[in-house]
Design a protein around this motif. Structure first.
Motif, PDB file in Angstrom:
ATOM      1  N   VAL A  93       0.820  -1.141  -0.082  1.00 49.90           N
ATOM      2  CA  VAL A  93      -0.179  -0.356   0.070  1.00 49.90           C
ATOM      3  C   VAL A  93       0.939   1.456   0.031  1.00 49.90           C
ATOM      4  O   VAL A  93       1.788   1.525   0.659  1.00 49.90           O
ATOM      5  N   ARG A  94       0.398   2.222  -0.774  1.00 48.20           N
ATOM      6  CA  ARG A  94       1.282   3.660  -0.572  1.00 48.20           C
ATOM      7  C   ARG A  94       0.090   4.691  -0.915  1.00 48.20           C
ATOM      8  O   ARG A  94      -0.076   4.423  -1.388  1.00 48.20           O
ATOM      9  N   ASP A  95       0.542   4.963   0.275  1.00 44.78           N
ATOM     10  CA  ASP A  95      -0.079   6.618   1.033  1.00 44.78           C
ATOM     11  C   ASP A  95       0.641   7.406   2.244  1.00 44.78           C
ATOM     12  O   ASP A  95       1.169   6.003   2.836  1.00 44.78           O
ATOM     13  N   ALA A 193      -0.238  -3.688  -8.911  1.00 43.98           N
ATOM     14  CA  ALA A 193      -0.751  -4.555  -7.873  1.00 43.98           C
ATOM     15  C   ALA A 193      -1.473  -3.763  -6.905  1.00 43.98           C
ATOM     16  O   ALA A 193      -2.345  -3.886  -6.178  1.00 43.98           O
ATOM     17  N   GLY A 194      -0.328  -3.185  -6.103  1.00 47.93           N
ATOM     18  CA  GLY A 194      -0.481  -2.592  -4.673  1.00 47.93           C
ATOM     19  C   GLY A 194      -2.009  -1.608  -4.869  1.00 47.93           C
ATOM     20  O   GLY A 194      -2.369  -1.461  -6.069  1.00 47.93           O
ATOM     21  N   LEU A 195      -2.622  -1.673  -3.429  1.00 46.29           N
ATOM     22  CA  LEU A 195      -3.237  -0.582  -3.473  1.00 46.29           C
ATOM     23  C   LEU A 195      -2.789   1.257  -2.744  1.00 46.29           C
ATOM     24  O   LEU A 195      -1.863   1.304  -2.575  1.00 46.29           O
ATOM     25  N   SER A 202      -3.893   0.613  -7.175  1.00 47.16           N
ATOM     26  CA  SER A 202      -2.614   1.548  -8.117  1.00 47.16           C
ATOM     27  C   SER A 202      -3.151   1.641  -8.918  1.00 47.16           C
ATOM     28  O   SER A 202      -3.029   2.790  -9.791  1.00 47.16           O
ATOM     29  N   GLY A 203      -2.993   0.510 -10.113  1.00 47.77           N
ATOM     30  CA  GLY A 203      -2.181   0.442 -11.175  1.00 47.77           C
ATOM     31  C   GLY A 203      -1.221   1.023 -11.961  1.00 47.77           C
ATOM     32  O   GLY A 203      -1.271   1.267 -13.365  1.00 47.77           O
ATOM     33  N   LYS A 204      -0.628   1.892 -11.067  1.00 48.83           N
ATOM     34  CA  LYS A 204       0.699   2.190 -11.667  1.00 48.83           C
ATOM     35  C   LYS A 204       2.296   1.633 -11.159  1.00 48.83           C
ATOM     36  O   LYS A 204       2.512   1.240  -9.901  1.00 48.83           O
ATOM     37  N   MET A 205       3.117   1.461 -12.471  1.00 51.42           N
ATOM     38  CA  MET A 205       3.948   0.943 -12.248  1.00 51.42           C
ATOM     39  C   MET A 205       4.937   1.844 -11.242  1.00 51.42           C
ATOM     40  O   MET A 205       5.637   3.026 -11.271  1.00 51.42           O
ATOM     41  N   GLN A 206       5.772   1.871 -10.287  1.00 52.83           N
ATOM     42  CA  GLN A 206       6.686   2.947  -9.700  1.00 52.83           C
ATOM     43  C   GLN A 206       7.851   3.117 -10.552  1.00 52.83           C
ATOM     44  O   GLN A 206       8.852   1.927 -10.640  1.00 52.83           O
ATOM     45  N   ASN A 207       8.247   3.677 -10.820  1.00 51.29           N
ATOM     46  CA  ASN A 207       9.848   3.811 -11.585  1.00 51.29           C
ATOM     47  C   ASN A 207      10.883   3.530 -11.234  1.00 51.29           C
ATOM     48  O   ASN A 207      11.585   2.916 -12.134  1.00 51.29           O
ATOM     49  N   ALA A 208      11.286   3.278 -10.034  1.00 45.86           N
ATOM     50  CA  ALA A 208      12.013   3.282  -9.111  1.00 45.86           C
ATOM     51  C   ALA A 208      12.276   0.818 -10.108  1.00 45.86           C
ATOM     52  O   ALA A 208      13.094   0.599  -9.993  1.00 45.86           O
ATOM     53  N   LEU A 209      10.994   0.848  -9.573  1.00 44.53           N
ATOM     54  CA  LEU A 209      10.956  -0.358  -9.988  1.00 44.53           C
ATOM     55  C   LEU A 209      11.253  -0.599 -11.597  1.00 44.53           C
ATOM     56  O   LEU A 209      11.564  -1.768 -11.523  1.00 44.53           O
ATOM     57  N   ALA A 210      10.350   0.307 -12.110  1.00 47.83           N
ATOM     58  CA  ALA A 210      10.698   0.090 -13.880  1.00 47.83           C
ATOM     59  C   ALA A 210      12.005  -0.237 -14.249  1.00 47.83           C
ATOM     60  O   ALA A 210      11.959  -0.652 -15.272  1.00 47.83           O
TER      61      ALA A 210
END
Ligand SMILES: NC(=O)c1ccc[n+]([C@@H]2O[C@H](COP(=O)([O-])OP(=O)(O)OC[C@H]3O[C@@H](n4cnc5c(N)ncnc54)[C@H](OP(=O)(O)O)[C@@H]3O)[C@@H](O)[C@H]2O)c1
Length: 275
Positions: A93-95, A193-195, A202-210
């Motif tokens: 979860v990212r917030d 897949a995170g919330l 979220s539906g978004k890939m974090q830049n660092a992971l990309a």
């Protein structure tokens, strides 16, 4: 990698990312696999990709704790015991804390912490005193230090560290081996897949992971660490140096984190490696 041939291995969180990478490498190296997650069609597809390998599919949801004793029992029966169990299923979860609902934070603890704990309790009862059993927990860099917008996720990974470090000491000499893997930035769906704090996806890939490590390369790194019997190790790119940095220079590390660590790591990487 003869080491893995005929080993009885249960991978939980096998349908994607790091777990899927582990399935691919281990199937090619002759391991006997039980692959688990919620996404049945993905697991069946994965099994079909390795027709020469011994693979069993066992669908489970680690959030459904009351189902886990029976699922663990089934996994144990399939190959009459287990040698390695990868407790790898996870959700993020990212917030900001102020914007995160308590039930969403609880869900993260249920999946990332209470899930592995529930399964481990059953395994401890099943293990024969003369046999060996390796538990492999997937922690995170945020299991080592706090990160803004990842409070619940970081808490779940810190909890893994504390619980399983304690269990390792408690069971020393019993044939139970606890390995804690700390992946750095790995290019997987964990943030997609995170919330968000409100429970939406979220539906978004974090830049660092990309820009992170390929999951199969990560899987190879994990397996090498396990072959060497390492109790705890980091697999990833230059971001792995944040663990010793935090250990030896915690004040500096806190200052760096406050001032946007991902951007800083990117800048350091660019300066050192030109990318
Ligand atoms: N990627 C990274 O940079 C990174 C860094 C540090 C730590 N990690 C950790 O690595 C582990 C694997 O994540 P990943 O990066 O490979 O992400 P991923 O591609 O999203 O894979 C997550 C896996 O966990 C499974 N899972 C999630 N919730 C589940 C549930 N309730 N019950 C059963 N299985 C569940 C998913 O399968 P289903 O959706 O089919 O159930 C999937 O197989 C996680 O513990 C994550 O916290 C990842």
């Amino acid at each position: 990698m003869d080491f893995w041939a005929q080993k009885r291995i249960w991978i939980i969180g096998a349908s994607s990312g790091i777990g899927e990478g582990l399935v691919k490498v281990l199937a090619e190296n002759g391991a006997k696999l039980i692959i688990s997650a919620r996404n049945e069609s993905k697991l069946i597809e994965l099994k079909a990709a390795f027709p020469f390998a011994e693979i069993e599919v066992l669908i489970l949801d680690v959030e459904n704790h009351s189902s886990l004793p029976e699922k663990t029992d089934q996994a144990w029966q399939l190959f009459e015991g287990l040698d390695y169990v990868f407790l790898n299923a996870g959700m993020a979860v990212r917030d900001l804390v102020v914007d995160s609902r308590l039930d969403v934070e609880r869900k993260i603890m249920d999946i990332n912490f209470w899930g592995p704990v529930s399964i481990t309790k059953v395994l401890l009862k099943k293990k024969n005193p003369d046999s060996k059993l390796h538990l492999v927990l997937t922690s995170s860099l945020s299991g080592k230090y706090g990160v803004p917008k990842l409070a619940a996720y970081a808490a779940s990974k810190h909890a893994i560290q504390g619980y399983f470090d304690s269990l390792r000491v408690e069971t020393f000499g019993s044939g139970l081996f606890i390995h804690i893997v700390i992946p750095g930035f790995i290019r997987t769906n964990i943030t997609v897949a995170g919330l968000r704090g409100d429970g939406s996806t979220s539906g978004k890939m974090q830049n660092a992971l990309a820009g992170g490590m390929d999951p199969e390369v990560c899987a190879l790194g994990i397996l090498r660490g396990l072959e060497r019997g390492k109790e705890e190790f980091v697999v990833g790119g230059s971001e792995r140096y944040t663990v010793p940095l935090n250990r030896f220079f915690p004040t500096l590390m806190k200052r760096l984190i406050r001032s946007n660590p991902l951007q800083r790591i990117k800048n350091i990487r660019k300066t050192l490696f030109g990318k």
